[in-house]
Design an enzyme around this catalytic site. Structure first.
Site, PDB file in Angstrom:
ATOM      1  CE  LYS A  71      50.685  26.116  18.709  1.00  0.00           C
ATOM      2  NZ  LYS A  71      49.455  27.051  19.615  1.00  0.00           N
TER       3      LYS A  71
HETATM    4  C1  LIG Z   1      55.376  25.136  22.551  1.00  0.00           C
HETATM    5  C2  LIG Z   1      53.358  24.415  22.546  1.00  0.00           C
HETATM    6  N1  LIG Z   1      53.447  23.617  23.302  1.00  0.00           N
HETATM    7  C3  LIG Z   1      52.446  22.909  23.859  1.00  0.00           C
HETATM    8  C4  LIG Z   1      51.209  23.544  23.994  1.00  0.00           C
HETATM    9  C5  LIG Z   1      49.977  22.474  24.121  1.00  0.00           C
HETATM   10  O1  LIG Z   1      49.240  22.716  22.336  1.00  0.00           O
HETATM   11  P1  LIG Z   1      47.589  22.404  22.389  1.00  0.00           P
HETATM   12  O2  LIG Z   1      46.757  23.613  22.804  1.00  0.00           O
HETATM   13  O3  LIG Z   1      47.091  22.613  21.462  1.00  0.00           O
HETATM   14  O4  LIG Z   1      47.417  21.506  23.627  1.00  0.00           O
HETATM   15  C6  LIG Z   1      51.278  24.596  22.624  1.00  0.00           C
HETATM   16  C7  LIG Z   1      50.372  25.350  22.473  1.00  0.00           C
HETATM   17  O5  LIG Z   1      49.916  26.659  22.238  1.00  0.00           O
HETATM   18  C8  LIG Z   1      52.725  24.863  22.350  1.00  0.00           C
HETATM   19  O6  LIG Z   1      53.128  26.526  22.222  1.00  0.00           O
END
Ligand SMILES: Cc1ncc(COP(=O)(O)O)c(C=O)c1O
Length: 392
Positions: A196
């Site tokens: 990110k």
């Molecule tokens: C659009 C979206 N939603 C949710 C997530 C979930 O994030 P995390 O990996 O921090 O749980 C991601 C992670 O890549 C994402 O790109």
């Protein structure tokens, strides 16, 4: 901070490999993590509180609670919004599958609405038709860091008295109307996963509406445990919370990243501009919206021409020493979601994007020349991918 070069030595090839993305972590942050390791307090503690305070300042004073992923943040947000078994939550089929999985895990039903083919985000025009008496919330996604139109989103939400959980996993530092995503709206979930725009390795946060909601978030975050009184001896449990707390080690990385957020995103914007300048329109790829006002340019995604074989394209690009991503196959076509009754053809825009999308390398550590190299490799890789289909 001088970012390290984006290229790694690829063990299989003599040419340096350009990865899809890589984090930029400065030496001061690495040293600060060492200090936390030596401090004797490595799980949730003062660094988490400091990180939350800085995030809250960034988001106009709204309460923020840090968690160990954005998936956790969305699970908590759904609980806070009162989403229960039998409820429906409207979302997009074009996202990382976490967005839909959290709805299922809450016992609710994800109701997909196709995307707008231009923005690739949920088509706001189609939401009203998907609302039923069981609809409890909207869960839109800012794909690639391009924010969903917040005015139109909240107009629909208010018209139907729905809570909104913004999946802003990818839109840290993006804005709507000059206001940072996170500083407006209802519940906002942000990811600090390694790829990110700023990272804590793994981690996330939830932006909340008031102190009472923040307190309930703390309970959902850590086993529902409430401490009572000043002494250490006074504990109760009032709900079946999870184990979602962020560590001080991770928060320390986040604290080292935050001061670079603006510069990181400025660099991403500059690299995205260069892609627009250097990409050959004759290749027939569909470009992302050229939004330099709102997006944080989390990703730069092309849609390949329908006749190109994506697998061959990715292989050829890798052979040229360039990492390519696929973000994402349409969610409703995964086995789990077909079992809910979904079929090919249900959401044609998401399916077309899911079939043809590719993410090009983009991260602050990249040099201008890296973009030029990617653009030069695209033509031959696409030609190989196209010949293959013609010969298939
Ligand atoms: C659009 C979206 N939603 C949710 C997530 C979930 O994030 P995390 O990996 O921090 O749980 C991601 C992670 O890549 C994402 O790109």
């Amino acid at each position: 901070m001088t970012p390290p070069p984006a290229t790694d030595v690829n063990p299989d090839m003599s040419a340096p490999f350009l990865p899809l993305t890589r984090p930029s972590i400065d030496e001061a942050t690495i040293a600060a993590v060492g200090a936390v390791l030596r401090s004797g307090w490595i799980s949730s503690g003062p660094k988490v509180r400091e990180f939350e305070a800085q995030l809250s300042m960034l988001f106009g004073g709204r309460p923020v609670r840090a968690v160990n992923s954005a998936t956790a943040a969305m699970e908590i947000a759904l609980a806070l919004a009162g989403v229960q078994a039998g409820d429906e939550v409207i979302t997009t089929p074009m996202s990382w599958v976490a967005t839909a999985n959290v709805i299922l895990r809450a016992g609710a039903r994800p109701v997909f609405v196709d995307c707008d083919p231009q923005t690739r985000n949920i088509d706001l025009e189609r939401i009203a038709a998907a609302v039923t008496p069981r609809t409890r919330a909207l869960l839109p996604v800012d794909l690639a860091g391009l924010p969903v139109d917040r005015e139109r989103l909240y107009a629909v939400a208010h018209a139907h008295r729905l809570r909104v959980i913004e999946d802003a996993a990818q839109s840290m530092g993006a804005n709507w109307g000059g206001r940072l995503i996170g500083s407006l709206g209802d519940l906002v979930s942000i990811s600090f996963h390694a790829n990110k725009n700023i990272t804590t390795a793994e981690g996330g946060c939830l932006v909340l509406n008031d102190a009472a909601e923040a307190r309930r978030c703390e309970l959902w975050r850590l086993q529902g445990v409430e401490r009572r009184g000043e002494s250490w001896d006074g504990m109760d449990v009032t709900l079946a919370g999870g184990k979602y707390n962020l560590t001080d080690l991770a928060a320390c990385i986040g604290l080292g990243q935050l001061p670079h957020l603006a510069a990181f995103n400025a660099r991403r914007r500059a690299l995205a501009r260069r892609y627009f300048e250097r990409l050959d329109p004759a290749l027939g790829c569909e470009l992302p919206p050229a939004d330099f006002a709102h997006s944080n340019w989390h990703m730069f995604q092309l849609l390949l021409p329908e006749h190109a074989v994506r697998e061959v394209f990715i292989t050829r690009m890798r052979e040229a020493g360039i990492g390519i991503g696929v973000h994402y196959p349409a969610i409703h076509l995964f086995t789990l979601f077909r079992q809910l009754g979904h079929r090919p053809g249900d959401f044609p825009h998401a399916e077309r994007i899911g079939r043809s999308t590719v993410s090009l390398p983009l991260c602050p550590a990249m040099q201008d020349a890296d973009v030029d190299r990617v653009c030069a490799a695209l033509g031959p890789a696409l030609a190989a991918a196209t010949v293959q289909r013609a010969g298939a």
